[in-house]
Design a protein around this motif. Structure first.
Motif, PDB file in Angstrom:
ATOM      1  N   LEU A 133      10.824   6.976  -6.786  1.00 43.88           N
ATOM      2  CA  LEU A 133      10.754   6.300  -5.486  1.00 43.88           C
ATOM      3  C   LEU A 133       9.353   6.332  -4.890  1.00 43.88           C
ATOM      4  O   LEU A 133       8.960   5.409  -4.179  1.00 43.88           O
ATOM      5  CB  LEU A 133      11.722   6.943  -4.486  1.00 43.88           C
ATOM      6  CG  LEU A 133      13.211   6.684  -4.676  1.00 43.88           C
ATOM      7  CD1 LEU A 133      14.013   7.544  -3.709  1.00 43.88           C
ATOM      8  CD2 LEU A 133      13.534   5.207  -4.451  1.00 43.88           C
ATOM      9  N   ASN A 134       8.609   7.398  -5.141  1.00 43.51           N
ATOM     10  CA  ASN A 134       7.343   7.585  -4.432  1.00 43.51           C
ATOM     11  C   ASN A 134       6.110   7.624  -5.324  1.00 43.51           C
ATOM     12  O   ASN A 134       4.987   7.607  -4.826  1.00 43.51           O
ATOM     13  CB  ASN A 134       7.396   8.863  -3.599  1.00 43.51           C
ATOM     14  CG  ASN A 134       8.519   8.816  -2.585  1.00 43.51           C
ATOM     15  OD1 ASN A 134       8.623   7.860  -1.827  1.00 43.51           O
ATOM     16  ND2 ASN A 134       9.372   9.832  -2.608  1.00 43.51           N
ATOM     17  N   GLY A 135       6.304   7.703  -6.628  1.00 42.35           N
ATOM     18  CA  GLY A 135       5.153   7.698  -7.530  1.00 42.35           C
ATOM     19  C   GLY A 135       4.484   6.332  -7.486  1.00 42.35           C
ATOM     20  O   GLY A 135       5.148   5.312  -7.619  1.00 42.35           O
ATOM     21  N   GLY A 136       3.193   6.288  -7.309  1.00 43.48           N
ATOM     22  CA  GLY A 136       2.507   5.007  -7.184  1.00 43.48           C
ATOM     23  C   GLY A 136       1.914   4.516  -8.488  1.00 43.48           C
ATOM     24  O   GLY A 136       2.120   5.106  -9.547  1.00 43.48           O
ATOM     25  N   GLU A 137       1.228   3.394  -8.410  1.00 39.67           N
ATOM     26  CA  GLU A 137       0.391   2.849  -9.483  1.00 39.67           C
ATOM     27  C   GLU A 137       1.149   2.330 -10.702  1.00 39.67           C
ATOM     28  O   GLU A 137       0.566   2.207 -11.768  1.00 39.67           O
ATOM     29  CB  GLU A 137      -0.641   3.880  -9.929  1.00 39.67           C
ATOM     30  CG  GLU A 137      -1.574   4.273  -8.779  1.00 39.67           C
ATOM     31  CD  GLU A 137      -2.843   4.926  -9.293  1.00 39.67           C
ATOM     32  OE1 GLU A 137      -3.836   4.215  -9.435  1.00 39.67           O
ATOM     33  OE2 GLU A 137      -2.820   6.136  -9.548  1.00 39.67           O
ATOM     34  N   ASP A 138       2.438   2.031 -10.539  1.00 42.02           N
ATOM     35  CA  ASP A 138       3.131   1.427 -11.674  1.00 42.02           C
ATOM     36  C   ASP A 138       2.793  -0.057 -11.830  1.00 42.02           C
ATOM     37  O   ASP A 138       2.909  -0.615 -12.916  1.00 42.02           O
ATOM     38  CB  ASP A 138       4.649   1.589 -11.513  1.00 42.02           C
ATOM     39  CG  ASP A 138       5.103   2.998 -11.852  1.00 42.02           C
ATOM     40  OD1 ASP A 138       4.618   3.539 -12.866  1.00 42.02           O
ATOM     41  OD2 ASP A 138       5.925   3.557 -11.112  1.00 42.02           O
ATOM     42  N   TYR A 139       2.393  -0.693 -10.719  1.00 45.44           N
ATOM     43  CA  TYR A 139       2.066  -2.129 -10.722  1.00 45.44           C
ATOM     44  C   TYR A 139       3.179  -2.995 -11.291  1.00 45.44           C
ATOM     45  O   TYR A 139       2.942  -4.002 -11.934  1.00 45.44           O
ATOM     46  CB  TYR A 139       0.705  -2.375 -11.396  1.00 45.44           C
ATOM     47  CG  TYR A 139      -0.364  -1.653 -10.627  1.00 45.44           C
ATOM     48  CD1 TYR A 139      -0.767  -2.118  -9.387  1.00 45.44           C
ATOM     49  CD2 TYR A 139      -0.879  -0.450 -11.093  1.00 45.44           C
ATOM     50  CE1 TYR A 139      -1.691  -1.411  -8.626  1.00 45.44           C
ATOM     51  CE2 TYR A 139      -1.804   0.267 -10.335  1.00 45.44           C
ATOM     52  CZ  TYR A 139      -2.196  -0.225  -9.107  1.00 45.44           C
ATOM     53  OH  TYR A 139      -3.096   0.474  -8.351  1.00 45.44           O
ATOM     54  N   GLU A 140       4.410  -2.549 -11.029  1.00 44.96           N
ATOM     55  CA  GLU A 140       5.564  -3.400 -11.318  1.00 44.96           C
ATOM     56  C   GLU A 140       5.774  -4.329 -10.121  1.00 44.96           C
ATOM     57  O   GLU A 140       5.156  -4.150  -9.071  1.00 44.96           O
ATOM     58  CB  GLU A 140       6.807  -2.532 -11.559  1.00 44.96           C
ATOM     59  CG  GLU A 140       6.726  -1.655 -12.789  1.00 44.96           C
ATOM     60  CD  GLU A 140       6.679  -2.455 -14.094  1.00 44.96           C
ATOM     61  OE1 GLU A 140       7.015  -3.654 -14.076  1.00 44.96           O
ATOM     62  OE2 GLU A 140       6.296  -1.878 -15.128  1.00 44.96           O
ATOM     63  N   LEU A 141       6.650  -5.307 -10.279  1.00 43.65           N
ATOM     64  CA  LEU A 141       6.929  -6.224  -9.179  1.00 43.65           C
ATOM     65  C   LEU A 141       8.246  -5.873  -8.501  1.00 43.65           C
ATOM     66  O   LEU A 141       9.230  -5.533  -9.160  1.00 43.65           O
ATOM     67  CB  LEU A 141       6.984  -7.665  -9.695  1.00 43.65           C
ATOM     68  CG  LEU A 141       5.635  -8.216 -10.185  1.00 43.65           C
ATOM     69  CD1 LEU A 141       5.826  -9.530 -10.930  1.00 43.65           C
ATOM     70  CD2 LEU A 141       4.649  -8.382  -9.033  1.00 43.65           C
ATOM     71  N   LEU A 142       8.233  -5.911  -7.195  1.00 48.93           N
ATOM     72  CA  LEU A 142       9.423  -5.711  -6.375  1.00 48.93           C
ATOM     73  C   LEU A 142       9.698  -7.038  -5.683  1.00 48.93           C
ATOM     74  O   LEU A 142       8.809  -7.589  -5.038  1.00 48.93           O
ATOM     75  CB  LEU A 142       9.136  -4.629  -5.327  1.00 48.93           C
ATOM     76  CG  LEU A 142      10.128  -4.508  -4.162  1.00 48.93           C
ATOM     77  CD1 LEU A 142      11.490  -4.018  -4.649  1.00 48.93           C
ATOM     78  CD2 LEU A 142       9.567  -3.562  -3.093  1.00 48.93           C
TER      79      LEU A 142
END
Lengths: 342, 342
Positions: free
Chosen positions: A283-292
């Protein structure tokens, strides 16, 4: 290795950009003048502009980040912002601040990564300058892209009872970062030059952190399926934080389901190894650069057919409702823990 | 004063940009999404993009630079690049890296200056982000503008026997910088807080350094007179250096005349006071942000009629000839001493 001072400021940028060719019809003139010249007169086309500033010691750590990867990632995070508007990146400008500790070859490596990213996403480098920096490396990239009028997707246009969807999986980039930070600490303590961290089996997590891939493929798949999301953004600060943005700007609430949130098994293994809560990571880990993104419920079946997209919940009319539903039953209030750095 | 951490990263940029209105028809959507949306579909229009990275300790010194002036200048140097293409600036994006020594009010002041510059030149702020910085202040601005197809002016299109023209006067910004640097040294030595430098009568030089004005008026005057320069750029690194760029890129030589080079009397007085060679100051002093352009000889009379433009020489077919003709007769080879910083 060559001292940058030998080339000088103009020499360095000339050297770095001399073999750059322009491939896009909208790129009229690139590096080498006061400004780049672009042609965006095609009917129904809109220009998208996004910019990102990366600072050494804040956004990246050169102890474990190869410069080529850094260049690749710096370009990619900008492309990701353009895809998140349902657009296509076309040009970037690159400004570098470079301190005395870097050699010409270092900056060449950085540019290698930039160029590779641009090649893969059919983007032209149309402007750039380098200057001295008193304190490490600064990378500022602006990306220009195009979107079709009526198909550009903003954050503030989700409707109640839309599906909430994410691409790929979440938390892996964050676990990759934790791995690198742990090894850095070990290294700092031992101080040994010959230390070889054992990352066997962890390659996927490291790659997600060091060399993320902007989801051009998802934008293309949605387009092919005739789907225009109602709202969209990319996940750079963590799902929870980004979902709050969409809810706040669109004036909706949300209910998402813990068991629907896509997590790679390596992320799960690593979270267990580090004794971290997997859901917090996802939920909070950043930098995946997936699309929501959000989309009308009527498209549920169509979306299910697209590989790499998962429906994780739905929006609600109640703007105060921001809820994670757990398999055991209890509902947990979502919080934006996104990275702030201050 | 308010700690930035109270607002956080998102809070700060929201706060700074909340009262920004969009005025240009080409600005469709500004701050607040993954990217800004612009409309440049008007027939015959080209998009111009330029970017500039300013680093504390390299490009500016906060000991003597008020933050409002810094914001103003940061915007202005970007506008200047667009005017130097014979274009009109329309939008900027602003990325800031801010270290812990700054308060919210400081960054507000910086934005005050940015907004004032934008207001005066009819430019919209369409994107921005702020992030933490480990080391002082970083300002990255990208400016987007428009130019008319066929009227955009590059650096590489000067012809032999063109007139060489400059706007305004040269060397004043450099003398302003010398003044400020001298006072800083005095201050550092005395260490007194109450030190009040005596800048009476030097206001013009200080303003040229701290609050330069991009030459929109010159572009408008040229347009009104129906003049399209053959080549143009703005003078940020000093006349000599910029003239070399035009000569090199256009494949021409140049002869300029010492007595024609426009210098303000305050610049002359200050150069004498500092025992500096006035011509060196005028040729190599940077940051005047005046325009340097070439134009066909047939336009000589027309150009003479425009206030604030001086013809200083002409281009030649001999690419090896880069000459300053002095009143006493001897010809001096021009050299690019432009700022490199490395």
């Amino acid at each position: 290795m060559s001292e940058i001072s030998k080339l000088g400021e103009f020499g360095l940028i000339d050297h770095l950009t001399e073999d750059i060719k322009l491939n896009n019809a909208s790129s009229v003139k690139g590096v080498g003048d006061d400004a780049a010249i672009l042609d965006y007169t095609k009917n129904g086309v809109r220009v998208l502009v996004t910019t990102d500033l990366l600072l050494e010691g804040v956004h990246f750590d050169l102890t474990y980040t190869p410069l080529k990867h850094l260049g690749y990632k710096a370009a990619m995070v900008n492309f990701s912002d353009i895809y998140a508007m349902n657009g296509r990146p076309k040009q970037i400008t690159v400004s570098l601040g470079v301190s005395g500790k870097f050699q010409t070859e270092d900056i060449e490596e950085l540019y290698e990564g930039l160029k590779l990213a641009c090649e893969r996403h059919n983007v032209d480098i149309v402007g750039g300058d380098t200057s001295a920096s008193a304190t490490g490396l600064t990378i500022s990239i602006t990306c220009i892209g195009e979107g079709e009028e009526g198909k550009i997707v903003c954050r503030n246009t989700a409707k109640p009872n839309d599906l909430i969807c994410v691409s790929g999986n979440l938390g892996a980039a964050y676990m990759g970062l934790q791995l690198l930070e742990r090894e850095k600490k070990v290294f700092d303590k031992s101080g040994r030059d010959e230390m070889q961290p054992d990352f066997a089996g962890k390659e996927y997590l490291l790659e997600r952190q060091l060399k993320p891939e902007a989801r051009k493929d998802i934008i293309e798949a949605l387009d092919k399926a005739g789907i225009v999301p109602t709202a969209m953004m990319d996940i750079s600060d963590g799902l929870s934080s980004e979902l709050m943005h969409i809810c706040k700007q669109s004036g909706v609430g949300c209910r998402i389901y813990e068991e629907k949130i896509p997590v790679d098994y390596q992320t799960a293994i690593q979270a267990e190894e580090f004794n971290m809560n997997l859901m917090t990571v996802a939920l909070n880990g950043g930098e995946d650069y997936e699309l929501l993104f959000t989309a009308p419920v009527s498209l549920h079946e169509k979306i299910n057919e697209i590989k790499g997209i998962k429906v994780i919940g739905y929006t609600t009319a109640d703007t105060n409702e921001k809820v994670l539903v757990t398999p055991e039953g209890p509902e947990i209030a979502l919080k934006a823990q996104g990275w702030t750095g201050f």
